[in-house]
Design an enzyme around this catalytic site. Structure first.
Site, short mmCIF file in Angstrom:
data_model
loop_
_atom_site.label_atom_id
_atom_site.label_comp_id
_atom_site.label_asym_id
_atom_site.label_seq_id
_atom_site.Cartn_x
_atom_site.Cartn_y
_atom_site.Cartn_z
N ASP A 273 -6.00 -7.07 5.68
CA ASP A 273 -7.37 -6.10 4.40
C ASP A 273 -8.69 -6.89 4.72
O ASP A 273 -9.64 -6.89 4.75
CB ASP A 273 -7.15 -4.74 3.79
CG ASP A 273 -7.72 -3.96 3.36
OD1 ASP A 273 -8.82 -4.41 3.92
OD2 ASP A 273 -7.37 -3.15 2.54
N ASP B 149 -2.62 -18.46 1.07
CA ASP B 149 -4.30 -18.82 0.61
C ASP B 149 -4.97 -20.27 1.49
O ASP B 149 -6.24 -20.08 2.18
CB ASP B 149 -3.69 -19.54 -0.51
CG ASP B 149 -2.52 -19.65 -0.58
OD1 ASP B 149 -1.74 -19.29 0.59
OD2 ASP B 149 -2.00 -20.55 -1.35
N ASP C 71 -12.29 -9.09 6.33
CA ASP C 71 -12.67 -8.33 5.75
C ASP C 71 -13.85 -10.08 5.36
O ASP C 71 -15.13 -10.41 5.49
CB ASP C 71 -13.37 -8.26 4.92
CG ASP C 71 -13.12 -6.69 4.40
OD1 ASP C 71 -13.06 -5.94 5.84
OD2 ASP C 71 -13.49 -6.05 3.52
N TYR D 85 1.37 -1.40 0.61
CA TYR D 85 0.01 0.01 -0.16
C TYR D 85 0.99 0.72 0.07
O TYR D 85 0.55 2.13 -0.36
CB TYR D 85 -0.93 0.28 1.43
CG TYR D 85 -1.93 -1.07 1.02
CD1 TYR D 85 -2.10 -1.93 -0.01
CD2 TYR D 85 -3.05 -1.61 2.41
CE1 TYR D 85 -3.23 -2.87 0.24
CE2 TYR D 85 -4.20 -1.85 2.04
CZ TYR D 85 -4.03 -2.53 1.21
OH TYR D 85 -5.42 -3.27 0.89
N LYS E 77 3.34 -14.88 2.80
CA LYS E 77 2.50 -15.63 1.07
C LYS E 77 4.63 -16.12 1.10
O LYS E 77 4.70 -15.43 0.29
CB LYS E 77 2.20 -15.01 0.22
CG LYS E 77 2.36 -15.55 -0.93
CD LYS E 77 1.18 -16.47 -0.96
CE LYS E 77 1.08 -17.16 -2.28
NZ LYS E 77 0.24 -18.62 -2.99
#
Ligand code: NAD
Length: 356
Positions: free
Chosen positions: A246, A222, A250, A135, A190
């Site tokens: 993020d 994942d 959610d 970001y 990851k």
């Protein structure tokens, strides 16, 4: 104590009005100072985070934030879009640790998209790093592809990066949070594909040496996304980077029935924090009086607990919300057969009535 109240856009003003009502009902004589932020600030002052708003936030003991954003601002250059306000506040106030609890209230087990037995009693804490990752990494931009099969074609690129101190400080926060709960921490990465996240994994493993009483597991993102819907109760505290956090937070929010129920806290090294619901400005329902204010009310409770040293008052709010749900009051997002549908204001009034 001074609280900066930044309601923002869309449903922001509606839900923040209910949360401030709840704070006022506590009779603690908080000084609640409002200021414009996001699209509302852009329209009034030409910038989503005017200096006056930032200075107010800096001078306050805590910030209560609603939400920012509206599709009508999508055409603005990125630096002027409402969402930049929240990024600017995080950066300027040094808010690097985002706490997102996902708790499935007993009364809402049936509102979850998963089978009740999978979510009954669910209580996860996702700790998301907020100031690094793709970001904020530089360089970023658009250019003609310098090489590869599409050389010369337009392309866009962002840079994923994490420094050692950034990983260390979020790891410490997460281990300390895990210590206060069931002493189990899952670090999501990851590392199999990304160098940034191999580094993340190495640093978290090093920090773990200082917390031998906490069990640490590493999980690829994942797999974590899959396990969250397969067996969410296996998790307790989860720590991860900005982007994975993020997305996963959610995903976790839906397990609890509605994103309208989920509070969040963004803290800096001194315990100063910005408190906001996990959801956005929901322009699709703005102005209709149907938004769920509970995530914002519960965010205010987190503010009392983490930044203002008023844990007892925070417990009172949590208990009042539970009693309102037990009475069967539901906003549209969590409504189900046999419960009473109420609007934003009625929900806020009900919490205030329970407090009193
Ligand atoms: P959103 O979270 O605003 O809405 C997603 C869905 O959830 C919508 O259907 C909405 O109606 C519903 N919803 C959200 N909050 C609710 C509530 N309290 N009660 C009932 N239903 C609720 O996400 P989006 O639609 O992807 O984004 C809308 C705008 O919000 C965009 O401009 C986005 O950039 C912005 N946004 C802001 C923040 C923030 O301020 N921190 C966070 C996320 C998104």
């Amino acid at each position: 104590m001074k609280i900066a109240v930044l309601a923002g856009d869309g449903i922001g003003p509606e839900i923040v009005a209910e949360a401030t009502k709840v704070l006022v009902a506590l009779d603690e004589h908080f000084e609640l100072e409002p200021a414009l932020v996001g699209g509302a600030a852009y329209e009034a002052h030409g910038h989503p985070l005017p200096d006056a708003t930032l200075n107010l936030a800096r001078a306050a003991d805590a910030v209560l934030f609603g939400a920012v954003g509206d599709w009508k601002f999508d055409k603005l250059e990125r630096a002027l879009r409402p969402e930049q306000a929240i990024l600017g506040l995080r950066k300027n106030l040094g808010l690097f640790a985002n706490f997102r609890p996902a708790i499935c209230y007993e009364q809402l087990t049936h509102a979850s998209s998963l089978k009740p037995e999978l979510v009954a009693g669910l209580d996860i804490l996702i700790v998301r790093e907020l100031t690094g990752d793709i970001y904020f990494g530089q360089p970023r931009g658009r250019r003609a592809a310098p090489d590869g099969p599409f050389a010369g074609q337009p392309e866009a690129f962002d840079t994923m990066r994490y420094s050692r101190p950034e990983i260390e400080r979020i790891a410490h926060v997460a281990f300390q949070a895990a210590r206060k709960r069931s002493r189990k921490l899952t670090s999501v990465d990851k590392a199999n594909v990304l160098e940034t996240f191999q580094f993340w994994k190495d640093v978290v493993t090093e920090v773990h040496a200082q917390y031998p009483d906490v069990e640490l597991e590493h999980m690829y993102v994942d797999n974590a996304a899959m396990q969250l819907v397969r067996a969410p109760k296996k998790f307790d505290v989860v720590v991860t980077g900005n982007m994975f956090g993020d997305i996963l937070s959610d995903e976790a929010s839906m397990l609890t029935g509605s994103i309208g129920m989920l509070p969040s806290a963004s803290l800096n090294e001194r315990g100063f924090g910005l408190y906001e619901p996990s959801h956005g400005s929901a322009p699709d329902i703005a102005g209709k009086g149907i938004a769920n204010p509970l995530a914002t009310i519960l965010s205010a409770a987190m503010m009392l607990r983490y930044s203002l040293g008023k844990a007892e008052q925070a417990d009172r709010i949590d208990a009042a919300v539970q009693r309102v749900l037990a009475r069967g009051l539901r906003t549209a997002d969590i409504w189900s057969e046999g419960t009473s549908r109420v609007g934003t204001v009625q929900m806020g009034d009900a919490v205030v009535a329970e407090l009193r």
